[in-house]
Motif scaffolding. Sequence first.
Motif, PDB file in Angstrom:
ATOM      1  N   VAL A 107       0.727  -1.201  -0.123  1.00 40.90           N
ATOM      2  CA  VAL A 107      -0.103   0.143  -0.333  1.00 40.90           C
ATOM      3  C   VAL A 107       0.698   1.271   0.182  1.00 40.90           C
ATOM      4  CG1 VAL A 107      -1.608   1.125   0.906  1.00 40.90           C
ATOM      5  CG2 VAL A 107      -1.987  -0.779   1.271  1.00 40.90           C
ATOM      6  N   LEU A 108       0.906   1.636  -0.655  1.00 43.88           N
ATOM      7  CA  LEU A 108       1.425   2.813  -1.284  1.00 43.88           C
ATOM      8  C   LEU A 108       0.635   4.593  -0.058  1.00 43.88           C
ATOM      9  CD1 LEU A 108       2.482   3.086  -5.319  1.00 43.88           C
ATOM     10  CD2 LEU A 108       3.439   2.002  -2.788  1.00 43.88           C
ATOM     11  N   ALA A 109       1.507   5.114   0.886  1.00 39.20           N
ATOM     12  CA  ALA A 109       1.173   6.085   1.339  1.00 39.20           C
ATOM     13  C   ALA A 109       2.169   7.076   1.639  1.00 39.20           C
ATOM     14  CB  ALA A 109       0.736   5.253   2.923  1.00 39.20           C
ATOM     15  N   GLY A 110       2.864   7.707  -0.188  1.00 42.02           N
ATOM     16  CA  GLY A 110       3.475   8.583   0.114  1.00 42.02           C
ATOM     17  C   GLY A 110       3.116  10.122  -0.237  1.00 42.02           C
ATOM     18  N   GLY A 111       3.490  10.416  -1.032  1.00 47.08           N
ATOM     19  CA  GLY A 111       3.285  11.071  -1.722  1.00 47.08           C
ATOM     20  C   GLY A 111       3.305  12.519  -1.223  1.00 47.08           C
ATOM     21  N   SER A 112       3.300  13.861  -2.075  1.00 51.07           N
ATOM     22  CA  SER A 112       2.895  15.248  -0.459  1.00 51.07           C
ATOM     23  C   SER A 112       1.679  15.981  -0.289  1.00 51.07           C
ATOM     24  CB  SER A 112       3.977  16.343  -1.394  1.00 51.07           C
ATOM     25  OG  SER A 112       3.664  16.502  -2.726  1.00 51.07           O
ATOM     26  N   ALA A 113       0.897  15.526  -1.586  1.00 53.88           N
ATOM     27  CA  ALA A 113      -0.560  15.490  -1.607  1.00 53.88           C
ATOM     28  C   ALA A 113      -0.573  16.978  -2.015  1.00 53.88           C
ATOM     29  CB  ALA A 113      -1.240  15.010  -0.149  1.00 53.88           C
ATOM     30  N   ARG A 114       0.342  17.927  -2.925  1.00 55.52           N
ATOM     31  CA  ARG A 114      -0.211  19.163  -3.274  1.00 55.52           C
ATOM     32  C   ARG A 114      -1.077  19.725  -3.026  1.00 55.52           C
ATOM     33  NH1 ARG A 114       4.536  17.501  -5.270  1.00 55.52           N
ATOM     34  NH2 ARG A 114       4.155  16.810  -7.309  1.00 55.52           N
ATOM     35  N   ARG A 115      -2.394  18.534  -4.424  1.00 52.24           N
ATOM     36  CA  ARG A 115      -3.330  19.267  -4.590  1.00 52.24           C
ATOM     37  C   ARG A 115      -4.585  20.037  -3.299  1.00 52.24           C
ATOM     38  NH1 ARG A 115      -4.798  16.220  -9.684  1.00 52.24           N
ATOM     39  NH2 ARG A 115      -3.386  14.879  -8.846  1.00 52.24           N
ATOM     40  N   VAL A 153       8.513  -8.269   0.595  1.00 51.93           N
ATOM     41  CA  VAL A 153       7.316  -9.589   0.545  1.00 51.93           C
ATOM     42  C   VAL A 153       7.633 -10.499   0.105  1.00 51.93           C
ATOM     43  CG1 VAL A 153       5.606 -10.448  -1.533  1.00 51.93           C
ATOM     44  CG2 VAL A 153       5.335  -7.751  -0.531  1.00 51.93           C
ATOM     45  N   PRO A 154       8.364 -11.974   0.961  1.00 50.62           N
ATOM     46  CA  PRO A 154       8.223 -13.036   0.519  1.00 50.62           C
ATOM     47  C   PRO A 154       8.643 -13.678  -0.764  1.00 50.62           C
ATOM     48  CG  PRO A 154       7.049 -13.440   2.563  1.00 50.62           C
ATOM     49  CD  PRO A 154       6.723 -11.992   1.888  1.00 50.62           C
ATOM     50  N   ALA A 155       9.634 -14.090  -1.216  1.00 54.14           N
ATOM     51  CA  ALA A 155      10.369 -14.847  -2.781  1.00 54.14           C
ATOM     52  C   ALA A 155       9.115 -15.532  -2.864  1.00 54.14           C
ATOM     53  CB  ALA A 155      11.594 -15.276  -2.604  1.00 54.14           C
ATOM     54  N   SER A 156       7.731 -16.200  -1.815  1.00 57.35           N
ATOM     55  CA  SER A 156       7.854 -17.437  -2.179  1.00 57.35           C
ATOM     56  C   SER A 156       6.294 -16.927  -2.539  1.00 57.35           C
ATOM     57  CB  SER A 156       7.434 -18.717  -0.822  1.00 57.35           C
ATOM     58  OG  SER A 156       7.608 -17.358   0.417  1.00 57.35           O
ATOM     59  N   MET A 157       5.321 -15.826  -2.383  1.00 59.73           N
ATOM     60  CA  MET A 157       4.093 -15.148  -2.364  1.00 59.73           C
ATOM     61  C   MET A 157       4.080 -14.850  -2.900  1.00 59.73           C
ATOM     62  SD  MET A 157       1.396 -14.923   0.078  1.00 59.73           S
ATOM     63  CE  MET A 157       2.362 -14.400   1.164  1.00 59.73           C
ATOM     64  N   PRO A 158       2.911 -16.097  -3.850  1.00 56.90           N
ATOM     65  CA  PRO A 158       2.085 -16.229  -5.769  1.00 56.90           C
ATOM     66  C   PRO A 158       2.299 -14.434  -5.958  1.00 56.90           C
ATOM     67  CG  PRO A 158       0.805 -17.455  -4.219  1.00 56.90           C
ATOM     68  CD  PRO A 158       1.773 -17.112  -3.347  1.00 56.90           C
ATOM     69  N   LEU A 159       1.061 -13.359  -4.579  1.00 60.15           N
ATOM     70  CA  LEU A 159       0.220 -12.410  -5.410  1.00 60.15           C
ATOM     71  C   LEU A 159       0.397 -11.637  -4.836  1.00 60.15           C
ATOM     72  CD1 LEU A 159      -3.063 -14.380  -6.359  1.00 60.15           C
ATOM     73  CD2 LEU A 159      -1.807 -14.231  -7.577  1.00 60.15           C
ATOM     74  N   VAL A 160       0.267 -10.151  -4.838  1.00 61.05           N
ATOM     75  CA  VAL A 160       0.429  -8.922  -4.180  1.00 61.05           C
ATOM     76  C   VAL A 160      -0.341  -8.430  -5.116  1.00 61.05           C
ATOM     77  CG1 VAL A 160       2.456  -8.460  -5.640  1.00 61.05           C
ATOM     78  CG2 VAL A 160       1.699  -7.324  -3.535  1.00 61.05           C
ATOM     79  N   ALA A 161      -1.034  -7.475  -4.169  1.00 61.89           N
ATOM     80  CA  ALA A 161      -2.024  -6.628  -4.116  1.00 61.89           C
ATOM     81  C   ALA A 161      -1.354  -5.351  -4.511  1.00 61.89           C
ATOM     82  CB  ALA A 161      -3.503  -6.623  -3.090  1.00 61.89           C
ATOM     83  N   VAL A 162      -1.610  -4.379  -5.225  1.00 60.79           N
ATOM     84  CA  VAL A 162      -0.452  -2.891  -4.931  1.00 60.79           C
ATOM     85  C   VAL A 162      -1.246  -1.621  -5.116  1.00 60.79           C
ATOM     86  CG1 VAL A 162       1.069  -1.697  -6.350  1.00 60.79           C
ATOM     87  CG2 VAL A 162       1.178  -4.195  -6.138  1.00 60.79           C
ATOM     88  N   LEU A 163      -2.032  -1.098  -3.563  1.00 63.24           N
ATOM     89  CA  LEU A 163      -3.100  -0.095  -4.095  1.00 63.24           C
ATOM     90  C   LEU A 163      -2.624   1.108  -3.007  1.00 63.24           C
ATOM     91  CD1 LEU A 163      -5.074  -1.885  -2.095  1.00 63.24           C
ATOM     92  CD2 LEU A 163      -5.745  -2.174  -4.182  1.00 63.24           C
ATOM     93  N   ALA A 164      -3.143   1.889  -4.288  1.00 67.71           N
ATOM     94  CA  ALA A 164      -2.606   3.507  -3.207  1.00 67.71           C
ATOM     95  C   ALA A 164      -3.339   3.796  -2.343  1.00 67.71           C
ATOM     96  CB  ALA A 164      -3.434   4.931  -4.211  1.00 67.71           C
ATOM     97  N   GLY A 165      -3.742   4.233  -0.767  1.00 72.48           N
ATOM     98  CA  GLY A 165      -3.736   4.037   0.370  1.00 72.48           C
ATOM     99  C   GLY A 165      -4.952   5.386   0.150  1.00 72.48           C
ATOM    100  N   ASP A 166      -5.115   5.859  -1.044  1.00 75.20           N
ATOM    101  CA  ASP A 166      -6.240   7.537  -0.760  1.00 75.20           C
ATOM    102  C   ASP A 166      -7.400   6.265  -2.226  1.00 75.20           C
ATOM    103  OD1 ASP A 166      -5.217   6.910  -3.361  1.00 75.20           O
ATOM    104  OD2 ASP A 166      -5.143   9.214  -3.889  1.00 75.20           O
ATOM    105  N   HIS A 167      -7.697   5.103  -1.848  1.00 82.63           N
ATOM    106  CA  HIS A 167      -9.254   5.107  -2.432  1.00 82.63           C
ATOM    107  C   HIS A 167     -10.248   4.713  -1.156  1.00 82.63           C
ATOM    108  CE1 HIS A 167      -7.663   4.769  -6.287  1.00 82.63           C
ATOM    109  NE2 HIS A 167      -6.677   4.005  -5.856  1.00 82.63           N
ATOM    110  N   PRO A 168     -10.899   5.434  -1.575  1.00 87.90           N
ATOM    111  CA  PRO A 168     -11.909   5.622  -0.353  1.00 87.90           C
ATOM    112  C   PRO A 168     -13.560   4.681  -0.035  1.00 87.90           C
ATOM    113  CG  PRO A 168     -12.438   7.969  -0.945  1.00 87.90           C
ATOM    114  CD  PRO A 168     -11.495   6.730  -1.856  1.00 87.90           C
TER     115      PRO A 168
END
Length: 194
Positions: free
Chosen positions: A9-17, A83-98
């Motif tokens: 989950v990506l929770a960085g960024g500067s939220a300029r807007r 993430v462990p190398a053995s993990m078959p799947l990974v969810a990649v998400l931004a942290g701003d989807h309500p």
Amino acid sequence: MAADFAAVVLAGGSARRLGGVDKVLLPVGGRTLLDRTLDAVVDADPVVVVGRPRTTSRPVEWTLEDPPGGGPLAGVHAGLLKVPASMPLVAVLAGDHPHLTAATISRLMQALRADPEASGAVLADDGGNPQWLVGVWRTAAVRVSMPAEIRNRALRSVFAPLAPLRVRASGAEASDVDTPEDLSRARQAREGDG
């Protein structure tokens, strides 16, 4: 039963807007945007959040992108390192989807599992546009696709060549919060749900 997918989950960024506020901590319907995203991956293990540590409703593993401020692809790369190398799947998400839910992630996983040749499955908005930060991927495919230079490189340049399945969004689940208007819409929608 052990989890068969991880989450980054990506929770960085500067939220300029949004005036530079800590966007993922903004409340919508009584929960922060970050906690709402974490709710959507309740079955994932590990859950890696890329950003400076904050208080969350559940335990997560924290990491930072390298280089700092290097953009979303640098964030995905940093998260994958946890993430462990053995993990078959990974969810990649931004942290701003309500409006993401565990059902959203489940639909993406079902689509991906139904097509063994697919590298990933991403949510597509009403126009059919892929939402690169709402997806479930085969971990190995994403690792192999990572370029040597990740700083400020567009996610699309790495994810699009993987030709992920596009799963049509239901309702507002593809929406994110980038502007005060987005935040207002998300809050109004949540009030309407309650």
